[in-house]
Design a protein around this motif. Structure first.
Motif, PDB file in Angstrom:
ATOM      1  N   LEU A 246       0.827  -1.206   0.000  1.00  0.00           N
ATOM      2  CA  LEU A 246       0.000   0.000   0.000  1.00  0.00           C
ATOM      3  C   LEU A 246       0.863   1.258   0.000  1.00  0.00           C
ATOM      4  CD1 LEU A 246      -2.870   1.106   0.020  1.00  0.00           C
ATOM      5  CD2 LEU A 246      -2.816   1.013   2.521  1.00  0.00           C
ATOM      6  N   GLN A 247       2.000   1.198   0.665  1.00  0.00           N
ATOM      7  CA  GLN A 247       2.914   2.341   0.658  1.00  0.00           C
ATOM      8  C   GLN A 247       3.529   2.553  -0.724  1.00  0.00           C
ATOM      9  OE1 GLN A 247       5.609   1.207   3.814  1.00  0.00           O
ATOM     10  NE2 GLN A 247       4.406   2.258   5.392  1.00  0.00           N
ATOM     11  N   ALA A 248       3.639   1.484  -1.491  1.00  0.00           N
ATOM     12  CA  ALA A 248       4.299   1.559  -2.798  1.00  0.00           C
ATOM     13  C   ALA A 248       3.383   2.048  -3.904  1.00  0.00           C
ATOM     14  CB  ALA A 248       4.877   0.193  -3.173  1.00  0.00           C
ATOM     15  N   THR A 249       2.071   1.826  -3.773  1.00  0.00           N
ATOM     16  CA  THR A 249       1.170   2.185  -4.874  1.00  0.00           C
ATOM     17  C   THR A 249      -0.229   2.523  -4.387  1.00  0.00           C
ATOM     18  OG1 THR A 249       0.208   1.440  -6.972  1.00  0.00           O
ATOM     19  CG2 THR A 249       0.578  -0.234  -5.292  1.00  0.00           C
ATOM     20  N   GLN A 250      -0.814   3.522  -5.015  1.00  0.00           N
ATOM     21  CA  GLN A 250      -2.217   3.853  -4.818  1.00  0.00           C
ATOM     22  C   GLN A 250      -3.028   3.538  -6.077  1.00  0.00           C
ATOM     23  OE1 GLN A 250      -3.382   5.073  -1.762  1.00  0.00           O
ATOM     24  NE2 GLN A 250      -1.296   4.596  -1.104  1.00  0.00           N
ATOM     25  N   ASP A 251      -2.361   2.960  -7.058  1.00  0.00           N
ATOM     26  CA  ASP A 251      -2.980   2.725  -8.358  1.00  0.00           C
ATOM     27  C   ASP A 251      -3.221   1.245  -8.655  1.00  0.00           C
ATOM     28  OD1 ASP A 251      -2.923   5.507  -9.037  1.00  0.00           O
ATOM     29  OD2 ASP A 251      -0.775   5.300  -9.440  1.00  0.00           O
ATOM     30  N   ILE A 252      -2.233   0.405  -8.369  1.00  0.00           N
ATOM     31  CA  ILE A 252      -2.363  -1.019  -8.654  1.00  0.00           C
ATOM     32  C   ILE A 252      -3.254  -1.667  -7.591  1.00  0.00           C
ATOM     33  CG2 ILE A 252      -1.112  -3.215  -8.841  1.00  0.00           C
ATOM     34  CD1 ILE A 252       1.296  -1.596  -9.819  1.00  0.00           C
ATOM     35  N   PRO A 253      -4.243  -2.466  -7.982  1.00  0.00           N
ATOM     36  CA  PRO A 253      -5.095  -3.137  -6.989  1.00  0.00           C
ATOM     37  C   PRO A 253      -4.281  -4.080  -6.098  1.00  0.00           C
ATOM     38  CG  PRO A 253      -6.068  -3.261  -9.178  1.00  0.00           C
ATOM     39  CD  PRO A 253      -4.670  -2.755  -9.364  1.00  0.00           C
ATOM     40  N   ILE A 254      -4.636  -4.100  -4.823  1.00  0.00           N
ATOM     41  CA  ILE A 254      -3.984  -4.963  -3.833  1.00  0.00           C
ATOM     42  C   ILE A 254      -5.067  -5.775  -3.135  1.00  0.00           C
ATOM     43  CG2 ILE A 254      -2.603  -5.061  -1.714  1.00  0.00           C
ATOM     44  CD1 ILE A 254      -1.626  -2.169  -2.497  1.00  0.00           C
ATOM     45  N   VAL A 255      -4.866  -7.076  -3.043  1.00  0.00           N
ATOM     46  CA  VAL A 255      -5.711  -7.916  -2.194  1.00  0.00           C
ATOM     47  C   VAL A 255      -4.803  -8.590  -1.172  1.00  0.00           C
ATOM     48  CG1 VAL A 255      -7.581  -8.294  -3.830  1.00  0.00           C
ATOM     49  CG2 VAL A 255      -5.621  -9.810  -3.874  1.00  0.00           C
ATOM     50  N   PHE A 256      -5.205  -8.554   0.093  1.00  0.00           N
ATOM     51  CA  PHE A 256      -4.361  -9.096   1.151  1.00  0.00           C
ATOM     52  C   PHE A 256      -5.055 -10.243   1.851  1.00  0.00           C
ATOM     53  CE2 PHE A 256      -6.708  -5.572   3.238  1.00  0.00           C
ATOM     54  CZ  PHE A 256      -7.333  -6.268   4.267  1.00  0.00           C
ATOM     55  N   THR A 257      -4.251 -11.085   2.478  1.00  0.00           N
ATOM     56  CA  THR A 257      -4.748 -12.064   3.435  1.00  0.00           C
ATOM     57  C   THR A 257      -3.645 -12.332   4.448  1.00  0.00           C
ATOM     58  OG1 THR A 257      -6.026 -14.098   3.683  1.00  0.00           O
ATOM     59  CG2 THR A 257      -4.063 -14.222   2.294  1.00  0.00           C
ATOM     60  N   SER A 258      -3.938 -13.213   5.431  1.00  0.00           N
ATOM     61  CA  SER A 258      -3.006 -13.483   6.532  1.00  0.00           C
ATOM     62  C   SER A 258      -2.691 -12.195   7.285  1.00  0.00           C
ATOM     63  CB  SER A 258      -1.721 -14.138   6.002  1.00  0.00           C
ATOM     64  OG  SER A 258      -2.009 -15.246   5.189  1.00  0.00           O
ATOM     65  N   VAL A 259      -3.683 -11.331   7.384  1.00  0.00           N
ATOM     66  CA  VAL A 259      -3.588 -10.065   8.110  1.00  0.00           C
ATOM     67  C   VAL A 259      -4.591 -10.121   9.262  1.00  0.00           C
ATOM     68  CG1 VAL A 259      -3.988  -7.573   7.999  1.00  0.00           C
ATOM     69  CG2 VAL A 259      -2.825  -8.743   6.100  1.00  0.00           C
ATOM     70  N   THR A 260      -4.105  -9.975  10.479  1.00  0.00           N
ATOM     71  CA  THR A 260      -4.967 -10.132  11.646  1.00  0.00           C
ATOM     72  C   THR A 260      -5.839  -8.910  11.901  1.00  0.00           C
ATOM     73  OG1 THR A 260      -3.420 -11.661  12.688  1.00  0.00           O
ATOM     74  CG2 THR A 260      -4.969 -10.540  14.143  1.00  0.00           C
ATOM     75  N   ASP A 261      -5.257  -7.715  11.810  1.00  0.00           N
ATOM     76  CA  ASP A 261      -5.983  -6.489  12.148  1.00  0.00           C
ATOM     77  C   ASP A 261      -5.761  -5.451  11.052  1.00  0.00           C
ATOM     78  OD1 ASP A 261      -7.326  -4.429  13.365  1.00  0.00           O
ATOM     79  OD2 ASP A 261      -5.851  -4.117  14.965  1.00  0.00           O
ATOM     80  N   PRO A 262      -6.473  -5.569   9.931  1.00  0.00           N
ATOM     81  CA  PRO A 262      -6.242  -4.642   8.817  1.00  0.00           C
ATOM     82  C   PRO A 262      -6.559  -3.193   9.162  1.00  0.00           C
ATOM     83  CG  PRO A 262      -8.168  -6.017   8.412  1.00  0.00           C
ATOM     84  CD  PRO A 262      -7.487  -6.588   9.603  1.00  0.00           C
ATOM     85  N   VAL A 263      -7.470  -2.965  10.104  1.00  0.00           N
ATOM     86  CA  VAL A 263      -7.779  -1.596  10.508  1.00  0.00           C
ATOM     87  C   VAL A 263      -6.642  -1.033  11.352  1.00  0.00           C
ATOM     88  CG1 VAL A 263      -9.397  -0.122  11.755  1.00  0.00           C
ATOM     89  CG2 VAL A 263     -10.259  -2.031  10.389  1.00  0.00           C
ATOM     90  N   GLY A 264      -6.231  -1.794  12.364  1.00  0.00           N
ATOM     91  CA  GLY A 264      -5.133  -1.351  13.217  1.00  0.00           C
ATOM     92  C   GLY A 264      -3.825  -1.174  12.467  1.00  0.00           C
ATOM     93  N   ALA A 265      -3.642  -1.975  11.402  1.00  0.00           N
ATOM     94  CA  ALA A 265      -2.414  -1.873  10.603  1.00  0.00           C
ATOM     95  C   ALA A 265      -2.458  -0.695   9.633  1.00  0.00           C
ATOM     96  CB  ALA A 265      -2.200  -3.168   9.824  1.00  0.00           C
ATOM     97  N   GLY A 266      -3.592  -0.021   9.559  1.00  0.00           N
ATOM     98  CA  GLY A 266      -3.708   1.135   8.686  1.00  0.00           C
ATOM     99  C   GLY A 266      -3.952   0.804   7.234  1.00  0.00           C
ATOM    100  N   LEU A 267      -4.371  -0.421   6.965  1.00  0.00           N
ATOM    101  CA  LEU A 267      -4.616  -0.821   5.580  1.00  0.00           C
ATOM    102  C   LEU A 267      -5.964  -0.310   5.083  1.00  0.00           C
ATOM    103  CD1 LEU A 267      -3.321  -4.499   5.793  1.00  0.00           C
ATOM    104  CD2 LEU A 267      -2.156  -2.544   4.754  1.00  0.00           C
ATOM    105  N   VAL A 268      -6.963  -0.338   5.948  1.00  0.00           N
ATOM    106  CA  VAL A 268      -8.310   0.131   5.606  1.00  0.00           C
ATOM    107  C   VAL A 268      -8.876   0.865   6.817  1.00  0.00           C
ATOM    108  CG1 VAL A 268      -8.768  -1.722   3.949  1.00  0.00           C
ATOM    109  CG2 VAL A 268      -9.360  -2.049   6.364  1.00  0.00           C
ATOM    110  N   GLU A 269      -9.885   1.691   6.573  1.00  0.00           N
ATOM    111  CA  GLU A 269     -10.529   2.409   7.674  1.00  0.00           C
ATOM    112  C   GLU A 269     -11.489   1.510   8.439  1.00  0.00           C
ATOM    113  OE1 GLU A 269     -12.259   6.106   6.572  1.00  0.00           O
ATOM    114  OE2 GLU A 269     -10.478   6.822   5.512  1.00  0.00           O
ATOM    115  N   GLY A 270     -12.064   0.555   7.762  1.00  0.00           N
ATOM    116  CA  GLY A 270     -12.988  -0.381   8.386  1.00  0.00           C
ATOM    117  C   GLY A 270     -13.252  -1.525   7.437  1.00  0.00           C
ATOM    118  N   PHE A 271     -13.831  -2.599   7.947  1.00  0.00           N
ATOM    119  CA  PHE A 271     -14.102  -3.754   7.092  1.00  0.00           C
ATOM    120  C   PHE A 271     -15.070  -3.385   5.961  1.00  0.00           C
ATOM    121  CE2 PHE A 271     -11.575  -5.923   9.894  1.00  0.00           C
ATOM    122  CZ  PHE A 271     -11.615  -7.309   9.786  1.00  0.00           C
TER     123      PHE A 271
END
Length: 331
Positions: free
Chosen positions: A109-134
């Motif tokens: 996410l730090q590297a690109t705001q343009d290329i789509p990213i799908v993640f898994t094996s992430v315990t707390d995506p909100v706390g990690a700053g990946l998304v604002e909410g589910f």
């Protein structure tokens, strides 16, 4: 999709250190519109849970009939390498990034705001700053968390019921935010039970042996969170648990293959498959990442390893037979 587990419980640099390959080795099929895609797959390191998630992801893509080439890179346990991997994917112009672990997703996410990213094996995506909410994925990112909302509570209940008045040992890397979140949740869940907790922290996989040996002096049960640093040295923990007669409870069923006793957690293959379905929707233009909510695991399952129970000196209970049969059916 064939689920690998039998019983389910539904619940309301760097170049030298990176492992890379241009193609996954799987045969791909041509998509209906003749398009082909390149997916950059990045994970913090290679171990059974993350590898199973990657397998599930690829199977979902294959079953959708898309023509895909994969570029896979492992950071070999070094979080600094995740940034280089992500930046390389951006430079190469991949069509989508599959980020398999919290550090990998953050760097992507730090590297690109343009290329789509799908993640898994992430315990707390909100706390990690990946998304604002589910229900609030980012403009270019969405995915699947590896923590079922009830998994920790159910595991603590299992330990409290069958190993009452025990000291539960926790070992984790404080540099992995997903691990800190889980440890805090475990301690909260254990309050009010007969259990107490004790902790050891590590910085690298080389620290795991000494930390586990120290933990074994105080703990009756070891409860492993999904910490990438620790799980990469799982064989060491199993060896000490067997030698000292300590019940080893894991957070993912894949750890039973290495000798953990029980897991009340998520099948990482299924997590990867869920994530692959999101990637298909994005690549085919059906949805954008911002239109796809982040998900928790659809289901969790209890599995028990009979051989590990014997090796760790655990007295067998007949009520565990079904969970043991479920595990045996996957071998």
């Amino acid at each position: 999709m064939n689920k690998r587990w039998g019983i389910w419980f539904s619940a309301p640099v760097l170049a030298a250190t990176l492992v890379a390959c241009g193609d996954s080795g799987d045969e791909s099929t041509e998509g209906a519109n003749g398009e082909s895609f390149v997916i950059g797959a990045t994970q913090i390191l290679e171990h059974p849970s993350l590898d199973a998630a990657y397998d599930g992801f690829q199977d979902a893509i294959e079953e959708a009939g898309l023509d895909v080439d994969y570029t896979f890179q492992s950071a070999q346990g070094d979080q600094n390498n995740t940034s280089t991997i992500a930046n390389n994917f951006v430079s190469d112009g991949v069509d989508l990034i599959f980020a398999n672990s919290t550090p990998s997703a953050i760097s992507a996410l730090q590297a690109t705001q343009d290329i789509p990213i799908v993640f898994t094996s992430v315990t707390d995506p909100v706390g990690a700053g990946l998304v604002e909410g589910f229900d609030q994925p980012g403009e270019n990112i969405t995915g699947v968390s590896d923590l079922h909302p009830e998994a920790i509570d159910m595991t603590i209940q299992f330990i409290d019921e069958h190993f009452a008045d025990s000291t539960v040992g926790l070992i984790y890397n404080t540099g992995e935010s997903n691990s800190v979140v889980q440890v805090d949740a475990i301690k909260e869940a254990a309050s009010g039970t007969s259990l107490s907790t004790v902790e050891r922290t590590v910085a690298t996989s080389a620290d795991v042996q000494s930390a586990t040996a120290s933990l074994a002096e105080e703990a009756d049960v070891i409860y492993l969170v999904t910490d990438n640093t620790v799980i990469s040295a799982l064989e060491t923990i199993v060896g000490i648990s067997n030698e000292q007669g300590i019940a080893l409870v894991a957070s993912d069923p894949d750890s039973l293959e290495k000798g953990a006793f029980a897991a009340y957690g998520t099948d990482f293959y299924t997590l990867g498959y869920q994530t692959g379905e999101k990637a298909v929707a994005i690549l085919t233009g059906e949805q954008t990442p911002s239109e796809i909510p982040v998900e928790s695991p659809a289901e969790i399952n209890l599995v028990i390893n009979r051989e590990a129970a014997e090796a760790q000196g655990i007295e067998w209970k007949d009520e565990w037979d079904l969970a043991a049969d479920a595990y045996e059916s996957t071998k």
